[in-house]
Design a protein around this motif. Structure first.
Motif, PDB file in Angstrom:
ATOM      1  N   ASP A   1      14.117 -26.800  12.054  1.00 33.32           N
ATOM      2  CA  ASP A   1      14.496 -26.023  10.562  1.00 33.32           C
ATOM      3  C   ASP A   1      14.836 -24.689  11.357  1.00 33.32           C
ATOM      4  O   ASP A   1      14.662 -23.561  10.277  1.00 33.32           O
ATOM      5  N   VAL A   2      15.014 -24.235  12.170  1.00 30.64           N
ATOM      6  CA  VAL A   2      15.445 -22.874  12.644  1.00 30.64           C
ATOM      7  C   VAL A   2      17.292 -22.902  13.169  1.00 30.64           C
ATOM      8  O   VAL A   2      17.437 -23.480  14.183  1.00 30.64           O
ATOM      9  N   THR A   3      18.080 -21.969  12.589  1.00 30.39           N
ATOM     10  CA  THR A   3      19.369 -22.218  13.041  1.00 30.39           C
ATOM     11  C   THR A   3      19.133 -21.465  14.396  1.00 30.39           C
ATOM     12  O   THR A   3      18.434 -20.545  14.715  1.00 30.39           O
ATOM     13  N   VAL A   4      20.277 -22.002  15.341  1.00 26.63           N
ATOM     14  CA  VAL A   4      20.011 -21.613  16.934  1.00 26.63           C
ATOM     15  C   VAL A   4      21.305 -21.182  17.257  1.00 26.63           C
ATOM     16  O   VAL A   4      22.406 -21.346  16.821  1.00 26.63           O
ATOM     17  N   LYS A   5      21.352 -20.517  18.601  1.00 26.30           N
ATOM     18  CA  LYS A   5      22.407 -20.305  19.265  1.00 26.30           C
ATOM     19  C   LYS A   5      22.805 -21.316  20.285  1.00 26.30           C
ATOM     20  O   LYS A   5      21.781 -22.216  20.693  1.00 26.30           O
ATOM     21  N   PRO A   6      23.795 -21.532  20.913  1.00 28.86           N
ATOM     22  CA  PRO A   6      24.195 -22.524  21.957  1.00 28.86           C
ATOM     23  C   PRO A   6      23.179 -22.725  23.142  1.00 28.86           C
ATOM     24  O   PRO A   6      23.038 -23.560  23.751  1.00 28.86           O
ATOM     25  N   SER A   7      22.869 -21.385  23.324  1.00 32.21           N
ATOM     26  CA  SER A   7      21.943 -21.335  24.638  1.00 32.21           C
ATOM     27  C   SER A   7      20.319 -21.783  24.426  1.00 32.21           C
ATOM     28  O   SER A   7      19.666 -21.922  25.425  1.00 32.21           O
ATOM     29  N   ARG A   8      20.015 -22.005  23.032  1.00 32.60           N
ATOM     30  CA  ARG A   8      18.579 -22.286  22.758  1.00 32.60           C
ATOM     31  C   ARG A   8      18.405 -23.917  23.442  1.00 32.60           C
ATOM     32  O   ARG A   8      19.178 -24.740  23.661  1.00 32.60           O
ATOM     33  N   THR A   9      17.197 -23.806  24.053  1.00 36.71           N
ATOM     34  CA  THR A   9      16.839 -25.014  24.728  1.00 36.71           C
ATOM     35  C   THR A   9      16.097 -26.163  23.712  1.00 36.71           C
ATOM     36  O   THR A   9      15.436 -25.658  22.897  1.00 36.71           O
ATOM     37  N   VAL A  10      16.131 -27.319  24.293  1.00 35.33           N
ATOM     38  CA  VAL A  10      15.407 -28.224  23.351  1.00 35.33           C
ATOM     39  C   VAL A  10      14.782 -29.111  24.343  1.00 35.33           C
ATOM     40  O   VAL A  10      15.057 -29.175  25.455  1.00 35.33           O
ATOM     41  N   LYS A  11      13.669 -29.608  23.589  1.00 34.52           N
ATOM     42  CA  LYS A  11      12.532 -30.438  24.412  1.00 34.52           C
ATOM     43  C   LYS A  11      12.039 -31.657  23.913  1.00 34.52           C
ATOM     44  O   LYS A  11      12.245 -31.680  22.561  1.00 34.52           O
ATOM     45  N   PRO A  12      11.545 -32.652  24.525  1.00 31.66           N
ATOM     46  CA  PRO A  12      11.104 -33.950  23.666  1.00 31.66           C
ATOM     47  C   PRO A  12      10.112 -33.408  22.438  1.00 31.66           C
ATOM     48  O   PRO A  12       9.286 -32.607  22.779  1.00 31.66           O
ATOM     49  N   GLY A  13      10.233 -34.120  21.471  1.00 35.35           N
ATOM     50  CA  GLY A  13       9.305 -33.714  20.130  1.00 35.35           C
ATOM     51  C   GLY A  13      10.323 -32.775  19.180  1.00 35.35           C
ATOM     52  O   GLY A  13       9.645 -32.878  18.045  1.00 35.35           O
TER      53      GLY A  13
ATOM     54  N   VAL B   1      21.818 -32.113  12.509  1.00 37.64           N
ATOM     55  CA  VAL B   1      23.232 -31.777  12.611  1.00 37.64           C
ATOM     56  C   VAL B   1      24.029 -31.955  11.358  1.00 37.64           C
ATOM     57  O   VAL B   1      23.857 -33.211  10.791  1.00 37.64           O
ATOM     58  N   ARG B   2      24.437 -30.825  10.694  1.00 41.39           N
ATOM     59  CA  ARG B   2      25.164 -31.081   9.674  1.00 41.39           C
ATOM     60  C   ARG B   2      26.841 -31.351   9.928  1.00 41.39           C
ATOM     61  O   ARG B   2      27.470 -30.594  10.498  1.00 41.39           O
ATOM     62  N   LYS B   3      27.128 -32.499   9.689  1.00 40.96           N
ATOM     63  CA  LYS B   3      28.488 -32.874   9.599  1.00 40.96           C
ATOM     64  C   LYS B   3      28.883 -33.375   8.136  1.00 40.96           C
ATOM     65  O   LYS B   3      28.621 -34.514   7.729  1.00 40.96           O
ATOM     66  N   PRO B   4      29.521 -32.396   7.217  1.00 38.30           N
ATOM     67  CA  PRO B   4      29.733 -32.921   5.888  1.00 38.30           C
ATOM     68  C   PRO B   4      30.302 -34.077   5.701  1.00 38.30           C
ATOM     69  O   PRO B   4      31.063 -34.390   6.456  1.00 38.30           O
ATOM     70  N   PRO B   5      29.706 -34.776   4.701  1.00 43.06           N
ATOM     71  CA  PRO B   5      29.115 -34.367   3.606  1.00 43.06           C
ATOM     72  C   PRO B   5      27.470 -34.953   4.037  1.00 43.06           C
ATOM     73  O   PRO B   5      26.686 -34.762   3.217  1.00 43.06           O
ATOM     74  N   VAL B   6      27.006 -35.286   5.331  1.00 42.69           N
ATOM     75  CA  VAL B   6      25.687 -35.698   5.627  1.00 42.69           C
ATOM     76  C   VAL B   6      24.945 -34.820   6.693  1.00 42.69           C
ATOM     77  O   VAL B   6      25.813 -34.275   7.480  1.00 42.69           O
ATOM     78  N   THR B   7      23.980 -34.689   6.651  1.00 41.79           N
ATOM     79  CA  THR B   7      23.113 -33.968   7.667  1.00 41.79           C
ATOM     80  C   THR B   7      22.272 -34.971   8.376  1.00 41.79           C
ATOM     81  O   THR B   7      21.438 -35.577   7.640  1.00 41.79           O
ATOM     82  N   TYR B   8      22.655 -35.180   9.560  1.00 43.38           N
ATOM     83  CA  TYR B   8      21.889 -35.989  10.330  1.00 43.38           C
ATOM     84  C   TYR B   8      20.590 -35.569  10.987  1.00 43.38           C
ATOM     85  O   TYR B   8      20.646 -34.430  11.480  1.00 43.38           O
ATOM     86  N   TRP B   9      19.675 -36.321  10.890  1.00 44.08           N
ATOM     87  CA  TRP B   9      18.072 -35.804  11.647  1.00 44.08           C
ATOM     88  C   TRP B   9      18.041 -36.494  12.817  1.00 44.08           C
ATOM     89  O   TRP B   9      18.055 -38.007  13.006  1.00 44.08           O
ATOM     90  N   PHE B  10      17.649 -36.045  14.003  1.00 45.30           N
ATOM     91  CA  PHE B  10      17.357 -36.690  15.120  1.00 45.30           C
ATOM     92  C   PHE B  10      16.133 -35.982  15.937  1.00 45.30           C
ATOM     93  O   PHE B  10      15.852 -34.988  15.958  1.00 45.30           O
ATOM     94  N   GLU B  11      15.225 -36.989  16.488  1.00 40.75           N
ATOM     95  CA  GLU B  11      14.140 -36.511  17.223  1.00 40.75           C
ATOM     96  C   GLU B  11      14.495 -36.660  18.591  1.00 40.75           C
ATOM     97  O   GLU B  11      15.014 -37.693  19.111  1.00 40.75           O
ATOM     98  N   VAL B  12      14.349 -35.445  19.539  1.00 39.91           N
ATOM     99  CA  VAL B  12      14.436 -35.704  20.818  1.00 39.91           C
ATOM    100  C   VAL B  12      13.371 -36.299  21.655  1.00 39.91           C
ATOM    101  O   VAL B  12      12.091 -36.024  21.589  1.00 39.91           O
ATOM    102  N   LEU B  13      13.695 -37.643  22.118  1.00 39.49           N
ATOM    103  CA  LEU B  13      12.837 -38.275  23.029  1.00 39.49           C
ATOM    104  C   LEU B  13      12.768 -37.857  24.316  1.00 39.49           C
ATOM    105  O   LEU B  13      11.785 -37.913  25.149  1.00 39.49           O
ATOM    106  N   ALA B  14      13.951 -37.452  24.948  1.00 40.88           N
ATOM    107  CA  ALA B  14      14.245 -37.122  26.219  1.00 40.88           C
ATOM    108  C   ALA B  14      15.234 -36.295  26.399  1.00 40.88           C
ATOM    109  O   ALA B  14      16.023 -36.199  25.541  1.00 40.88           O
ATOM    110  N   VAL B  15      15.385 -35.302  27.507  1.00 36.90           N
ATOM    111  CA  VAL B  15      16.536 -34.532  27.684  1.00 36.90           C
ATOM    112  C   VAL B  15      17.470 -34.754  28.891  1.00 36.90           C
ATOM    113  O   VAL B  15      16.886 -35.335  29.732  1.00 36.90           O
TER     114      VAL B  15
END
Length: 157
Positions: A36-48, A53-67
């Motif tokens: 729930d925080v808008t990020v920059k391209p260099s922001r890192t993600v980790k499992p959990g 992802v907002r692709k109008p008209p839908v906002t997709y939600w994904f949980e990161v399982l692995a990187v």
């Protein structure tokens, strides 16, 4: 294997976006949020982490399982992310698919097959429907009077 990876690389590697450039642009435009925080391209993600992802008209939600930084084959994607998009968002996508081009503004783009048939029918009626006052089935020989002389140009007399 790394424990964290840049969000733009992860979006591209997990096939959410076709190219890394498109993924980076989406992040820069604020269409991607991590937890729930808008990020920059260099922001890192980790499992959990939860990535929206907002692709109008839908906002997709994904949980990161692995990187991963490397692009995955389509069959391997479920090992790296879990789609947790709410059913209400997916229903919205179905409604948009069903509506199709119903809301397309008139005059934009190529005519649909139905519009093409209607246009052809309209133009045929405009040019040929009422024959513009001409009756092509008239017998032109009826215009001659029986008393009028007939000139024969083929004869030598």
């Amino acid at each position: 294997m790394k424990s964290e990876v840049r969000i733009d690389k992860w979006l591209w590697a997990t096939r959410i976006y076709k190219t890394r450039t498109i993924a980076t642009e989406a992040v820069k435009k604020g269409r991607i949020t991590v937890n729930d925080v808008t990020v920059k391209p260099s922001r890192t993600v980790k499992p959990g982490d939860i990535v929206k992802v907002r692709k109008p008209p839908v906002t997709y939600w994904f949980e990161v399982l692995a990187v991963t930084e490397n692009r995955l084959g389509a069959k391997l994607v479920p090992e790296y992310l879990k789609n947790i998009t709410p059913a209400s968002e997916l229903e919205l996508l179905e409604v948009v698919k069903i509506s199709g081009f119903v809301n397309r503004r008139k005059g934009l783009g190529r005519p649909t097959k139905r519009e093409g048939r209607e246009l052809s029918k309209f133009t045929e009626e405009a040019y040929f429907g009422d024959n513009m006052g001409w009756d092509f089935e008239d017998d032109f020989d009826d215009d001659l009077d029986d008393d009028s002389p007939i000139i024969d140009f083929d004869s030598d007399n």
